[in-house]
Design an enzyme around this catalytic site. Structure first.
Site, short mmCIF file in Angstrom:
data_model
loop_
_atom_site.label_atom_id
_atom_site.label_comp_id
_atom_site.label_asym_id
_atom_site.label_seq_id
_atom_site.Cartn_x
_atom_site.Cartn_y
_atom_site.Cartn_z
N GLY A 12 0.80 -1.32 0.12
CA GLY A 12 0.02 0.07 -0.06
C GLY A 12 0.70 1.30 -0.06
O GLY A 12 0.46 2.21 0.75
N ARG A 65 -16.77 -13.71 -7.59
CA ARG A 65 -16.32 -12.27 -7.88
C ARG A 65 -17.40 -11.30 -7.39
O ARG A 65 -17.18 -10.33 -6.55
CB ARG A 65 -15.97 -11.95 -9.21
CG ARG A 65 -15.24 -10.23 -9.19
CD ARG A 65 -14.99 -10.19 -10.52
NE ARG A 65 -14.02 -11.07 -11.36
CZ ARG A 65 -12.83 -11.21 -11.03
NH1 ARG A 65 -12.32 -10.53 -10.14
NH2 ARG A 65 -12.14 -12.24 -11.77
N ARG A 91 -7.50 -7.39 -7.70
CA ARG A 91 -8.52 -7.96 -8.08
C ARG A 91 -9.28 -7.12 -9.15
O ARG A 91 -9.51 -6.00 -9.18
CB ARG A 91 -9.71 -8.31 -6.97
CG ARG A 91 -9.29 -9.40 -6.28
CD ARG A 91 -10.17 -9.52 -4.99
NE ARG A 91 -11.76 -9.96 -5.43
CZ ARG A 91 -11.87 -11.20 -5.99
NH1 ARG A 91 -11.06 -12.16 -5.84
NH2 ARG A 91 -13.21 -11.49 -6.29
N ASN A 107 -7.96 4.27 -10.36
CA ASN A 107 -6.77 3.36 -10.38
C ASN A 107 -5.48 4.07 -10.98
O ASN A 107 -5.54 4.97 -11.64
CB ASN A 107 -7.06 2.24 -11.04
CG ASN A 107 -6.13 1.09 -10.99
OD1 ASN A 107 -5.52 0.74 -10.07
ND2 ASN A 107 -5.59 0.54 -12.18
N HIS A 109 -1.75 3.02 -12.56
CA HIS A 109 -1.18 1.97 -13.27
C HIS A 109 0.33 2.40 -13.69
O HIS A 109 0.47 3.63 -14.29
CB HIS A 109 -2.12 1.52 -14.55
CG HIS A 109 -1.40 0.39 -15.45
ND1 HIS A 109 -1.47 -0.88 -14.89
CD2 HIS A 109 -0.61 0.44 -16.50
CE1 HIS A 109 -0.74 -1.51 -15.73
NE2 HIS A 109 -0.48 -0.99 -16.66
#
Length: 200
Positions: A12, A65, A91, A107, A109
């Site tokens: 994290g 899921r 996930r 998110n 990346h």
């Protein structure tokens, strides 16, 4: 006061950068309402608890899921979360999850999308021989590493780099980019036209 929810699966480091930015006033009028991990041994959960934050483990192993996603969404909504930030969450979110927070899931990346989506992006970039890499903060939609791009930062690939040194320099920029992106989204001064995130 805006309430953030952090989802993580590992150490994290981007979560810590977000928490530090909130504490330092770089993301104003925000608080981390809950940190959720799908792994009990995630270092980020230990860090969250040591900082006095609400930290919850919702194990994903062996669960369908969408069943797991419904448990996670229930906790996010219980805590009044407005913006969900994925910080090394390993996930894929179900389409149902994404629909619960439209244009409210971010998110990060470690590549300049659309190049090198998916896992081990830094290794992919290094192996491909690119001269510039970097990171992307984007909204999450139903496709992998695909939603509208909010912030990108570039990093030169040096001749003496390996995938580890490149990854370390990209990570430094990730921490800055995520703070910038969260601030932009919380300010709400943007519109999305097609794939383009446009500041108002």
């Amino acid at each position: 006061m805006h309430s953030l929810g952090i989802l993580l699966s590992g150490r994290g480091s981007n979560f810590v950068a977000i928490a530090d930015s909130i504490d330092g006033g770089r993301i104003p009028d925000a608080r981390i309402a809950v940190v959720i991990s799908n792994k009990a041994d995630a270092g980020g959960i230990t860090t969250a608890r040591s900082r006095g934050l609400n930290a919850v483990v919702i194990p994903s192993k062996g669960k369908p899921r969408e069943e797991h996603d419904r448990e996670v969404v229930a906790i996010l909504k219980e805590n009044g979360v407005e913006l969900v930030c994925l910080a090394g969450y390993m996930r894929l979110l179900s389409p149902w999850f994404v629909q619960q927070f439209p244009q409210r899931i971010l998110n990060i990346h470690p590549s300049i999308l659309p190049a090198f989506p998916g896992l081990e992006a830094q290794e992919q970039a290094f192996a491909y021989g690119v001269k510039v890499s970097g990171c992307t903060v984007h909204f999450v939609d139903e496709e992998l590493d695909h939603g509208a791009i909010v912030v990108q930062r570039t990093v030169p690939v040096l001749d003496d780099d390996d995938e580890h040194t490149l990854a370390a320099r990209i990570l430094e920029q990730e921490h800055l980019a995520y703070t910038e992106a969260i601030k932009l989204v919380l300010e709400g001064k943007f519109e999305i036209a097609g794939r383009r995130f446009k500041r108002k």
